[in-house]
Design a protein around this motif. Structure first.
Motif, PDB file in Angstrom:
ATOM      1  N   ALA A  12       0.330  -4.054   4.674  1.00  0.00           N
ATOM      2  CA  ALA A  12       1.810  -4.531   4.268  1.00  0.00           C
ATOM      3  C   ALA A  12       2.228  -5.428   5.044  1.00  0.00           C
ATOM      4  O   ALA A  12       2.790  -6.570   4.593  1.00  0.00           O
ATOM      5  CB  ALA A  12       2.710  -3.155   4.103  1.00  0.00           C
ATOM      6  N   SER A  15       0.422  -8.822   4.625  1.00  0.00           N
ATOM      7  CA  SER A  15       0.928  -9.689   3.476  1.00  0.00           C
ATOM      8  C   SER A  15       2.269 -10.201   3.622  1.00  0.00           C
ATOM      9  O   SER A  15       2.524 -11.401   3.166  1.00  0.00           O
ATOM     10  CB  SER A  15       0.795  -8.479   1.982  1.00  0.00           C
ATOM     11  OG  SER A  15       2.230  -7.837   2.177  1.00  0.00           O
ATOM     12  N   GLY A  67       8.345   1.091  -1.094  1.00  0.00           N
ATOM     13  CA  GLY A  67       7.851  -0.106  -0.562  1.00  0.00           C
ATOM     14  C   GLY A  67       8.190   0.111   1.189  1.00  0.00           C
ATOM     15  O   GLY A  67       8.791   0.914   1.388  1.00  0.00           O
ATOM     16  N   TRP A  68       7.892  -1.071   1.715  1.00  0.00           N
ATOM     17  CA  TRP A  68       8.237  -1.269   3.219  1.00  0.00           C
ATOM     18  C   TRP A  68       8.998  -2.439   3.212  1.00  0.00           C
ATOM     19  O   TRP A  68       8.761  -3.628   2.667  1.00  0.00           O
ATOM     20  CB  TRP A  68       7.131  -1.414   3.996  1.00  0.00           C
ATOM     21  CG  TRP A  68       6.483  -0.035   4.275  1.00  0.00           C
ATOM     22  CD1 TRP A  68       5.452   0.813   3.476  1.00  0.00           C
ATOM     23  CD2 TRP A  68       6.706   0.760   5.507  1.00  0.00           C
ATOM     24  NE1 TRP A  68       5.207   1.718   3.988  1.00  0.00           N
ATOM     25  CE2 TRP A  68       5.666   1.810   5.296  1.00  0.00           C
ATOM     26  CE3 TRP A  68       7.366   0.678   6.646  1.00  0.00           C
ATOM     27  CZ2 TRP A  68       5.867   2.997   6.157  1.00  0.00           C
ATOM     28  CZ3 TRP A  68       7.161   1.655   7.755  1.00  0.00           C
ATOM     29  CH2 TRP A  68       6.601   2.839   7.268  1.00  0.00           C
ATOM     30  N   ALA A  84       7.201  -5.323   1.142  1.00  0.00           N
ATOM     31  CA  ALA A  84       5.846  -5.340   0.507  1.00  0.00           C
ATOM     32  C   ALA A  84       5.868  -4.103  -0.303  1.00  0.00           C
ATOM     33  O   ALA A  84       6.451  -3.111   0.284  1.00  0.00           O
ATOM     34  CB  ALA A  84       5.020  -4.978   1.640  1.00  0.00           C
ATOM     35  N   LEU A  86       3.200  -1.378  -2.709  1.00  0.00           N
ATOM     36  CA  LEU A  86       1.728  -0.724  -3.109  1.00  0.00           C
ATOM     37  C   LEU A  86       1.547  -1.019  -4.560  1.00  0.00           C
ATOM     38  O   LEU A  86       2.321  -0.717  -5.324  1.00  0.00           O
ATOM     39  CB  LEU A  86       1.863   0.763  -2.709  1.00  0.00           C
ATOM     40  CG  LEU A  86       0.329   1.284  -2.760  1.00  0.00           C
ATOM     41  CD1 LEU A  86      -0.627   0.248  -1.758  1.00  0.00           C
ATOM     42  CD2 LEU A  86       0.431   2.856  -2.391  1.00  0.00           C
ATOM     43  N   TRP A  91      -1.583  -2.839  -0.623  1.00  0.00           N
ATOM     44  CA  TRP A  91      -0.339  -3.410  -0.220  1.00  0.00           C
ATOM     45  C   TRP A  91      -0.158  -4.712  -0.453  1.00  0.00           C
ATOM     46  O   TRP A  91      -1.342  -5.654  -0.075  1.00  0.00           O
ATOM     47  CB  TRP A  91       0.054  -3.118   1.163  1.00  0.00           C
ATOM     48  CG  TRP A  91       0.411  -1.611   1.445  1.00  0.00           C
ATOM     49  CD1 TRP A  91      -0.384  -0.660   1.894  1.00  0.00           C
ATOM     50  CD2 TRP A  91       1.598  -0.954   1.175  1.00  0.00           C
ATOM     51  NE1 TRP A  91       0.000   0.428   1.802  1.00  0.00           N
ATOM     52  CE2 TRP A  91       1.592   0.575   1.368  1.00  0.00           C
ATOM     53  CE3 TRP A  91       2.857  -1.482   0.680  1.00  0.00           C
ATOM     54  CZ2 TRP A  91       2.253   1.159   1.211  1.00  0.00           C
ATOM     55  CZ3 TRP A  91       3.736  -0.476   0.452  1.00  0.00           C
ATOM     56  CH2 TRP A  91       3.734   0.716   0.562  1.00  0.00           C
ATOM     57  N   THR A  92       0.912  -5.420  -1.078  1.00  0.00           N
ATOM     58  CA  THR A  92       1.111  -6.776  -1.284  1.00  0.00           C
ATOM     59  C   THR A  92       2.397  -7.144  -0.992  1.00  0.00           C
ATOM     60  O   THR A  92       3.490  -6.458  -1.173  1.00  0.00           O
ATOM     61  CB  THR A  92       0.670  -7.026  -2.871  1.00  0.00           C
ATOM     62  OG1 THR A  92       0.722  -8.508  -2.844  1.00  0.00           O
ATOM     63  CG2 THR A  92       1.410  -6.523  -3.639  1.00  0.00           C
TER      64      THR A  92
END
Length: 194
Positions: A12, A15, A67-68, A84, A86, A91-92
């Motif tokens: 994450a 990305s 997400g984060w 970011a 999932l 993770w993107t």
């Protein structure tokens, strides 16, 4: 007492770093403060973002990891944020954005760092109220990507908060959750169809 910030998944973070190093991604983000920032930009304060989907009949909150979120800091302060998420491929990077929740998150974190009890910071989104809170989880060793708000955890509504809910005032989950439940649950008017 310092906050125990959970560690974001390495993919994450990678990305977000990749997106930050891409002029195309930054330009397409159309965030004026990110485009105007001078000097290096760094992702900091990774916070897992949980979404409050519903409250069960037993009063238990049903949450899920969305997400984060990373605050993107310039030379003096956070200028934007990056999410970011999932996907089936891992993770993107999702998006860059700015707005009032950036400064509000920074303020709430500073307030939480001054508290006597240690907490693990997270974000809790309440989509039904267009509300975002800093969730201060009492189990500092917990996996930040899992779990549900405990009755003794604190929720700090971020500004702008919904009418009638004070921003930046810590509330115990046991006290605020019933208020949120009443606000999110549609009420039936007398004489309305069942």
């Amino acid at each position: 007492m310092p906050l125990h910030v959970p560690q974001a998944p390495a993919p994450a973070l990678r990305s977000v770093l990749t997106a930050l190093s891409s002029p195309t991604a930054v330009r397409e983000a159309r965030t004026p403060s990110l485009l105007a920032a001078q000097g290096p930009l760094t992702p900091e304060l990774p916070l897992p973002v949980h979404v409050l989907d519903r409250i069960t009949a037993e009063g238990v909150s049903a949450t899920r990891l969305a997400g984060w979120r990373f605050l993107i800091s310039g030379s003096e302060r956070a200028v934007a944020a990056a999410d970011a998420v999932l996907t089936p491929d891992g993770w993107t990077f999702s998006r860059f954005f700015e707005g009032p929740y950036i400064a509000s998150t920074e303020l709430a974190v500073r307030q939480a760092e001054a508290m006597a009890q240690p907490y693990q910071p997270r974000l809790l989104s309440v989509p039904g109220l267009y509300m975002l809170t800093l969730w201060l989880h009492g189990d500092t060793a917990a996996d930040g990507a899992t779990g549900h708000p405990a009755a003794t955890d604190l929720l700090v509504p971020l500004a702008p908060a919904p009418p009638g809910i004070a921003a930046h005032r810590p509330h115990r989950v046991a006290e605020l959750l019933p208020v949120l439940t009443l606000r999110v649950t549609p009420t039936r008017l007398l004489g309305s169809p069942a």
